[in-house]
Enzyme design. Structure first.
Site, short mmCIF file in Angstrom:
data_model
loop_
_atom_site.label_atom_id
_atom_site.label_comp_id
_atom_site.label_asym_id
_atom_site.label_seq_id
_atom_site.Cartn_x
_atom_site.Cartn_y
_atom_site.Cartn_z
N ASP A 123 0.85 -1.18 0.00
CA ASP A 123 0.00 0.00 0.00
C ASP A 123 0.89 1.24 0.00
OD1 ASP A 123 -2.41 1.30 -0.08
OD2 ASP A 123 -2.63 1.40 2.09
N HIS A 130 -3.56 14.32 0.13
CA HIS A 130 -3.81 13.53 1.34
C HIS A 130 -2.61 13.61 2.29
CE1 HIS A 130 -4.99 10.31 4.02
NE2 HIS A 130 -3.89 9.64 3.72
N GLU A 196 -10.78 4.48 3.55
CA GLU A 196 -9.82 5.19 2.71
C GLU A 196 -10.17 4.92 1.25
OE1 GLU A 196 -5.71 4.67 3.54
OE2 GLU A 196 -5.88 5.30 5.63
N GLU A 198 -9.27 4.44 -2.21
CA GLU A 198 -8.05 4.09 -2.93
C GLU A 198 -8.41 3.34 -4.22
OE1 GLU A 198 -4.77 2.37 -0.90
OE2 GLU A 198 -5.34 3.16 1.08
N ASP A 231 -9.35 0.78 1.96
CA ASP A 231 -8.40 0.31 2.95
C ASP A 231 -8.88 0.77 4.33
OD1 ASP A 231 -6.13 -0.88 4.00
OD2 ASP A 231 -4.92 0.93 3.76
N ARG A 235 -7.98 4.51 13.10
CA ARG A 235 -7.09 5.65 13.24
C ARG A 235 -6.45 5.76 14.62
NH1 ARG A 235 -5.66 6.90 8.20
NH2 ARG A 235 -7.44 7.51 6.89
N GLN A 238 -3.86 3.10 14.87
CA GLN A 238 -2.75 3.47 13.98
C GLN A 238 -1.84 4.51 14.64
OE1 GLN A 238 -4.07 4.96 10.19
NE2 GLN A 238 -2.00 5.36 9.44
N LYS A 251 -4.39 -1.69 10.06
CA LYS A 251 -4.67 -1.83 8.64
C LYS A 251 -4.95 -3.28 8.23
CE LYS A 251 -3.65 2.44 7.22
NZ LYS A 251 -4.48 3.29 6.35
N THR A 255 -9.39 -5.14 3.91
CA THR A 255 -9.29 -4.22 2.78
C THR A 255 -10.25 -4.72 1.71
OG1 THR A 255 -6.95 -3.73 3.24
CG2 THR A 255 -7.76 -3.26 1.02
N GLU A 362 -9.87 13.30 7.08
CA GLU A 362 -9.75 14.60 6.41
C GLU A 362 -11.09 15.30 6.30
OE1 GLU A 362 -6.84 14.18 2.84
OE2 GLU A 362 -7.66 12.21 3.30
#
Length: 418
Positions: A123, A130, A196, A198, A231, A235, A238, A251, A255, A362
């Site tokens: 990844d 971002h 996320e 992606e 993904d 948070r 993380q 993570k 996914t 975000e």
């Protein structure tokens, strides 16, 4: 018959993405299929139609339960297969010729599966908007990007075993977090669950040997096709675990990918300018051609107690700073070997404006600006029961190439007992 032609569709004859499915009559044996309008073409049943000079001795690759063998051939093989399927559709041979078994099935009757046996998954972190947003939140505007960010495509090795197909629910994870700076860590369910936005790129071509490099200029023949990818990210877990070696359990919980792999050939009409890069990349990362894509991306969120989907993000793949060719070159610069079916994740794809940010982190700016949904609820991060749907498509006014959707529902954490 060719299917419903009365409405726009993600899968015209110019698309023809590949997937793996089980049909209504046999739910145990997986077949390779191609999406065409509202149909799935069963390649197992028409394998003998691939009688061109390259594929006449390779028809067995269409009778497998995954796409790995087909992906392990060359780009010339992939192009011949695409042209063969297009010819069968355009001449109507697919629908009128005598076949031992029915060659198509209505898409609504099939169950889709992860189309590839994924051996390795990397990844990346290749969207400059971002990376800048996250840097501002956790460092400062002056130090938003780490010193290495504009010199190489940053990435980490992800967990291939927890990649799941669209529609698979994801369970809120347990883990260690640090609710208050300077205090002791806490163990419990993730509180800051996120998606996320992606895209994933599947690697093809014959395996490379350990020690063999693939430069950015050589990478195109290794790029089979693309999928949407969510993904899922914990948070708060993380934040506590990522120093010093990067994401781990935050993570590996799941996914999600869309089931249809849209090939590079289908996307060529939508190649657009590369993102300007300064400083100039090292020679192994340089390629002189454009290899970015105008792929429109959207994210919808639906609470469990509502039927209303709120579009919370509209972004575009063209915002990628590092191209897929450059990601592949960085992956192999040390001599890392490639296998057909390896997956490269783009990293979260965010645009320039707040409505184009590709994560709740975000969109809510670390929880300080809650999003208001159509049903009146607010979200800082995902709540149990929320369904997240990613969609992607290319459209130049004359041709639409779609990816379908990538959907997942967040389930409550399973209580931890000793």
């Amino acid at each position: 018959m060719e299917g419903n032609t009365d409405k726009p569709n993600d899968f015209p004859v110019e698309n023809l993405p590949y997937g793996v499915f089980t049909g209504p009559l046999n739910k145990t044996v997986k077949h390779i299929g191609v999406a065409y309008r509202d149909l799935v073409i069963d390649l197992n049943h028409i394998a003998n139609s691939f009688d061109g000079p390259l594929l006449k001795d390779q028809q067995h690759v269409f009778m497998q339960e995954s796409l790995n063998a087909f992906m392990g051939l060359t780009r010339a093989h992939w192009v011949e297969a695409r042209e063969t399927i297009q010819r069968l559709i355009r001449t109507n041979d697919l629908f009128t010729a005598s076949h031992s078994k029915r060659p198509t099935v209505q898409m609504r009757f099939v169950e889709m599966h992860v189309p590839v046996e994924i051996g390795d998954y990397t990844d990346f972190y290749s969207s400059i908007h971002h990376a800048t947003n996250v840097g501002i939140m956790f460092r400062s505007k002056e130090n938003a990007l780490m010193p290495n960010w504009k010199y190489l495509p940053v990435g980490y090795h992800g967990r291939a075993s927890s990649i799941v197909v669209s529609g698979t629910p994801i369970t809120r994870p347990y883990g260690q977090t640090l609710p208050v700076e300077g205090a002791a860590p806490h163990f419990g369910p993730c509180r800051l669950m996120d998606f996320e936005l992606e895209m994933g790129c599947f690697v093809g071509g014959p395996p490379t040997a350990l020690g063999q490099r693939v430069t950015a200029q050589e990478a195109e023949d290794r790029i089979f096709g693309f999928v949407l990818m969510n993904d899922w990210s914990a948070r708060d877990i993380q934040k506590w675990e990522y120093v010093p070696l990067g994401p781990f359990t935050s993570k590996n919980l799941g996914t999600s990918i869309s089931p249809w792999i849209v090939t590079l050939e289908a996307l060529r009409p939508f190649i657009c300018d590369n993102f300007p890069q300064d400083p100039e990349p090292f020679p192994y990362l340089k390629h002189n051609d454009n290899f970015n894509f105008d792929i429109k991306l959207e994210v919808d969120l639906k609470p469990e107690d509502s039927s209303a989907y709120t579009t919370i993000c509209r972004s575009n793949f063209k915002y990628m700073y590092w191209t897929v060719k450059q990601q592949l070159a960085q992956q192999t610069i040390t001599g890392c070997n490639l296998k057909p079916g390896d997956l490269l994740g783009s990293g979260t794809i965010s645009g320039e404006t707040p409505d184009s940010y590709g994560s709740m982190l975000e969109l809510s700016w670390k929880g300080t600006k809650p999003l208001r949904l159509l049903n009146g609820q607010e979200r800082k991060f995902l709540q149990d029961g929320d369904t997240v749907v990613l969609r992607g498509y290319c459209d130049n006014g004359q041709l639409r190439i779609g990816f379908g959707s990538c959907e997942g529902k967040l389930l409550p954490a399973v209580p931890f007992t000793q």
